[in-house]
Write a protein that holds these residues in place. Structure first.
Motif, mmCIF file in Angstrom:
data_model
loop_
_atom_site.group_PDB
_atom_site.id
_atom_site.type_symbol
_atom_site.label_atom_id
_atom_site.label_comp_id
_atom_site.label_asym_id
_atom_site.label_seq_id
_atom_site.Cartn_x
_atom_site.Cartn_y
_atom_site.Cartn_z
ATOM 1 N N GLU A 1 0.836 -1.190 0.000
ATOM 2 C CA GLU A 1 0.000 0.000 0.000
ATOM 3 C C GLU A 1 0.876 1.247 0.000
ATOM 4 O OE1 GLU A 1 -2.817 0.189 3.162
ATOM 5 O OE2 GLU A 1 -4.261 -1.098 2.137
ATOM 6 N N VAL A 2 0.539 2.182 -0.871
ATOM 7 C CA VAL A 2 1.255 3.456 -0.956
ATOM 8 C C VAL A 2 0.255 4.580 -0.734
ATOM 9 C CG1 VAL A 2 2.686 4.950 -2.387
ATOM 10 C CG2 VAL A 2 2.896 2.465 -2.591
ATOM 11 N N SER A 3 0.572 5.485 0.171
ATOM 12 C CA SER A 3 -0.291 6.622 0.460
ATOM 13 C C SER A 3 0.200 7.851 -0.290
ATOM 14 C CB SER A 3 -0.315 6.913 1.955
ATOM 15 O OG SER A 3 -0.839 5.811 2.686
ATOM 16 N N THR A 4 -0.745 8.619 -0.827
ATOM 17 C CA THR A 4 -0.448 9.880 -1.495
ATOM 18 C C THR A 4 -1.438 10.929 -0.985
ATOM 19 O OG1 THR A 4 -1.974 9.759 -3.376
ATOM 20 C CG2 THR A 4 0.093 8.487 -3.553
ATOM 21 N N PRO A 5 -1.230 12.205 -1.318
ATOM 22 C CA PRO A 5 -2.217 13.218 -0.920
ATOM 23 C C PRO A 5 -3.601 12.978 -1.505
ATOM 24 C CG PRO A 5 -0.148 14.253 -1.513
ATOM 25 C CD PRO A 5 -0.026 12.822 -1.901
ATOM 26 N N HIS A 6 -3.690 12.087 -2.522
ATOM 27 C CA HIS A 6 -4.969 11.838 -3.185
ATOM 28 C C HIS A 6 -5.619 10.536 -2.724
ATOM 29 C CE1 HIS A 6 -3.248 14.973 -5.614
ATOM 30 N NE2 HIS A 6 -2.291 14.178 -6.027
ATOM 31 N N VAL B 1 -4.972 6.206 -1.193
ATOM 32 C CA VAL B 1 -4.103 5.030 -1.044
ATOM 33 C C VAL B 1 -4.247 4.143 -2.272
ATOM 34 C CG1 VAL B 1 -3.588 3.005 0.380
ATOM 35 C CG2 VAL B 1 -4.364 5.131 1.461
ATOM 36 N N THR B 2 -3.121 3.644 -2.754
ATOM 37 C CA THR B 2 -3.136 2.749 -3.897
ATOM 38 C C THR B 2 -2.126 1.637 -3.661
ATOM 39 O OG1 THR B 2 -3.004 2.652 -6.315
ATOM 40 C CG2 THR B 2 -1.378 4.034 -5.189
ATOM 41 N N GLU B 3 -1.971 0.749 -4.630
ATOM 42 C CA GLU B 3 -0.979 -0.330 -4.545
ATOM 43 C C GLU B 3 0.127 -0.078 -5.546
ATOM 44 O OE1 GLU B 3 -2.210 -4.353 -4.992
ATOM 45 O OE2 GLU B 3 -2.555 -4.616 -2.847
ATOM 46 N N ALA B 4 1.336 -0.482 -5.162
ATOM 47 C CA ALA B 4 2.474 -0.343 -6.066
ATOM 48 C C ALA B 4 3.535 -1.357 -5.686
ATOM 49 C CB ALA B 4 3.051 1.063 -5.994
ATOM 50 N N PHE B 5 4.404 -1.642 -6.625
ATOM 51 C CA PHE B 5 5.568 -2.471 -6.321
ATOM 52 C C PHE B 5 6.564 -1.647 -5.508
ATOM 53 C CE2 PHE B 5 4.343 -4.877 -10.262
ATOM 54 C CZ PHE B 5 4.079 -6.076 -9.608
ATOM 55 N N VAL B 6 7.163 -2.287 -4.515
ATOM 56 C CA VAL B 6 8.170 -1.654 -3.668
ATOM 57 C C VAL B 6 9.335 -2.627 -3.508
ATOM 58 C CG1 VAL B 6 8.670 -0.593 -1.429
ATOM 59 C CG2 VAL B 6 6.362 -0.426 -2.403
ATOM 60 N N TYR B 7 10.556 -2.124 -3.584
ATOM 61 C CA TYR B 7 11.742 -2.949 -3.386
ATOM 62 C C TYR B 7 12.231 -2.795 -1.945
ATOM 63 C CZ TYR B 7 11.900 -3.525 -8.451
ATOM 64 O OH TYR B 7 11.593 -3.835 -9.763
ATOM 65 N N TYR B 8 12.238 -3.911 -1.206
ATOM 66 C CA TYR B 8 12.650 -3.914 0.199
ATOM 67 C C TYR B 8 14.001 -4.606 0.363
ATOM 68 C CZ TYR B 8 7.780 -2.802 1.389
ATOM 69 O OH TYR B 8 6.552 -2.205 1.499
ATOM 70 N N TRP B 9 14.747 -4.152 1.367
ATOM 71 C CA TRP B 9 15.987 -4.808 1.769
ATOM 72 C C TRP B 9 15.615 -5.996 2.664
ATOM 73 C CZ3 TRP B 9 20.778 -5.006 0.242
ATOM 74 C CH2 TRP B 9 21.788 -5.454 1.099
ATOM 75 N N PRO B 10 15.971 -7.223 2.281
ATOM 76 C CA PRO B 10 15.474 -8.406 2.994
ATOM 77 C C PRO B 10 16.366 -8.896 4.123
ATOM 78 C CG PRO B 10 16.547 -9.091 0.977
ATOM 79 C CD PRO B 10 16.676 -7.586 1.037
ATOM 80 N N ARG B 11 17.419 -8.134 4.420
ATOM 81 C CA ARG B 11 18.363 -8.578 5.443
ATOM 82 C C ARG B 11 18.452 -7.548 6.568
ATOM 83 N NH1 ARG B 11 19.767 -10.716 0.712
ATOM 84 N NH2 ARG B 11 20.322 -8.701 -0.178
ATOM 85 N N GLU B 12 19.370 -7.768 7.480
ATOM 86 C CA GLU B 12 19.558 -6.827 8.579
ATOM 87 C C GLU B 12 19.983 -5.466 8.029
ATOM 88 O OE1 GLU B 12 22.331 -6.326 12.614
ATOM 89 O OE2 GLU B 12 22.290 -8.232 11.514
ATOM 90 N N ALA B 13 19.421 -4.419 8.613
ATOM 91 C CA ALA B 13 19.702 -3.068 8.133
ATOM 92 C C ALA B 13 21.176 -2.718 8.317
ATOM 93 C CB ALA B 13 18.841 -2.060 8.869
ATOM 94 N N LYS B 14 21.687 -1.893 7.400
ATOM 95 C CA LYS B 14 23.056 -1.401 7.486
ATOM 96 C C LYS B 14 23.029 0.117 7.487
ATOM 97 C CE LYS B 14 25.126 -5.362 5.078
ATOM 98 N NZ LYS B 14 26.000 -5.776 3.955
ATOM 99 N N GLY B 15 23.982 0.703 8.190
ATOM 100 C CA GLY B 15 24.044 2.150 8.259
ATOM 101 C C GLY B 15 23.138 2.711 9.337
ATOM 102 N N GLU B 16 22.877 4.010 9.244
ATOM 103 C CA GLU B 16 22.056 4.706 10.225
ATOM 104 C C GLU B 16 20.654 4.962 9.675
ATOM 105 O OE1 GLU B 16 24.133 8.285 11.063
ATOM 106 O OE2 GLU B 16 25.776 7.294 12.130
#
Length: 293
Positions: free
Chosen positions: A89-94, A96-111
């Motif tokens: 789900e992606v929220s916009t000022p207009h 909520v819709t659906e979209a493809f999103v690329y996620y990092w599937p491992r432990e987070a790196k950096g700050e």
């Protein structure tokens, strides 16, 4: 199909050229997830129900999805892809819709990325940057009162922000304050400053960034010379039904805008304050100053 981007594929970032055949639906979109700086020029988005990340929403041709998959190291045949692509789900000022999103599937790196916006994170690394003021900061009265007017002496003139409208969507005890919200076909005029780090720190405090009243955002402003450039601005986080601003705030906007903004735009501001919001004292103020009969 739609895709939400939040890092190197965003406007003015390293891989935005991949999006040349895409249509931007919203520059102010967001998804659930926490953003980290990672280990390179792109950030890492990790799933989280407690945090949100800001980015851009695009409509893309199906052929582009294969290119983006390759760029993000994703394949349905891989058991351990670099990024994973999911519908979210992606929220916009207009809405909520659906979209493809690329996620990092491992432990987070950096700050963790402060203010949850990679474009802001990258832009404020500059020693000097453009700031687009569309409300009371167009006027220097409070800058003088706060002893920071010397930080705002480099004024580049009028800027025009297309695809947005001026709104009054955050509430204080005495009335509303100004906001910018996406609105196709409309535009907002404002004053463009060139500012340094100390001025930015003042603006973050004045706009209530840490108390989550406004958040910093990067907009694309066109100057009087027709050249479009990036600028830091601020937008309301929790937008409410619009109500009238108090007179002292309307006066600051009008007084600051008179020096730089177009006559037609100023007339539209005056009409809004007098006829739409019926701000007390505003019509009398114009007549007293001799600006309008």
């Amino acid at each position: 199909m739609n895709v939400f981007v939040y890092g190197s594929l965003c406007k003015n970032q390293e891989n935005h050229h991949f999006m040349k055949e895409a249509t931007c639906l919203s520059e102010q979109a967001f998804v659930k997830g926490k953003l980290y700086t990672g280990h390179s020029y792109y950030p890492l988005l990790v799933k989280s129900e407690e945090e949100i990340t800001y980015g851009e929403l695009y409509e893309i041709p199906s052929s582009l999805l294969k290119e983006l998959d390759q760029l993000e190291g994703y394949s349905t045949l891989s058991e351990d892809p670099y990024f994973v692509r999911e519908r979210s789900e992606v929220s916009t000022p207009h809405g909520v819709t659906e979209a493809f999103v690329y996620y990092w599937p491992r432990e987070a790196k950096g700050e963790a990325v402060h203010n949850h916006d990679w474009k802001v994170h990258r832009y404020i690394q500059k020693d000097r940057l453009h700031y687009f003021a569309y409300g009371s900061c167009m006027d220097n009265s409070r800058l003088c009162d706060h002893g920071v007017d010397h930080l705002f002496t480099s004024i580049k003139g009028k800027g025009e922000l297309n695809g947005y409208r001026l709104a009054f969507s955050t509430h204080f005890e005495d009335g509303s304050r100004a906001d910018i919200t996406e609105h196709p076909g409309d535009h907002v005029e404002g004053v463009v400053y060139e500012v340094g780090k100390e001025a930015r720190e003042y603006l973050y405090q004045r706009e209530g960034v840490e108390t989550r009243v406004y958040r910093p955002t990067i907009v694309h402003v066109t100057g009087d010379d027709g050249i479009t450039f990036q600028a830091l601005s601020f937008t309301v986080i929790e937008k409410k039904a619009e109500i009238a601003p108090p007179f002292h705030y309307a006066e600051e906007i009008h007084r600051g805008g008179l020096k730089y903004l177009s006559e037609n735009y100023m007339k539209s501001i005056e009409y809004k304050f007098m006829e739409e919001w019926k701000v007390p004292e505003f019509k009398t103020y114009l007549q007293r100053k001799g600006w309008r009969q």
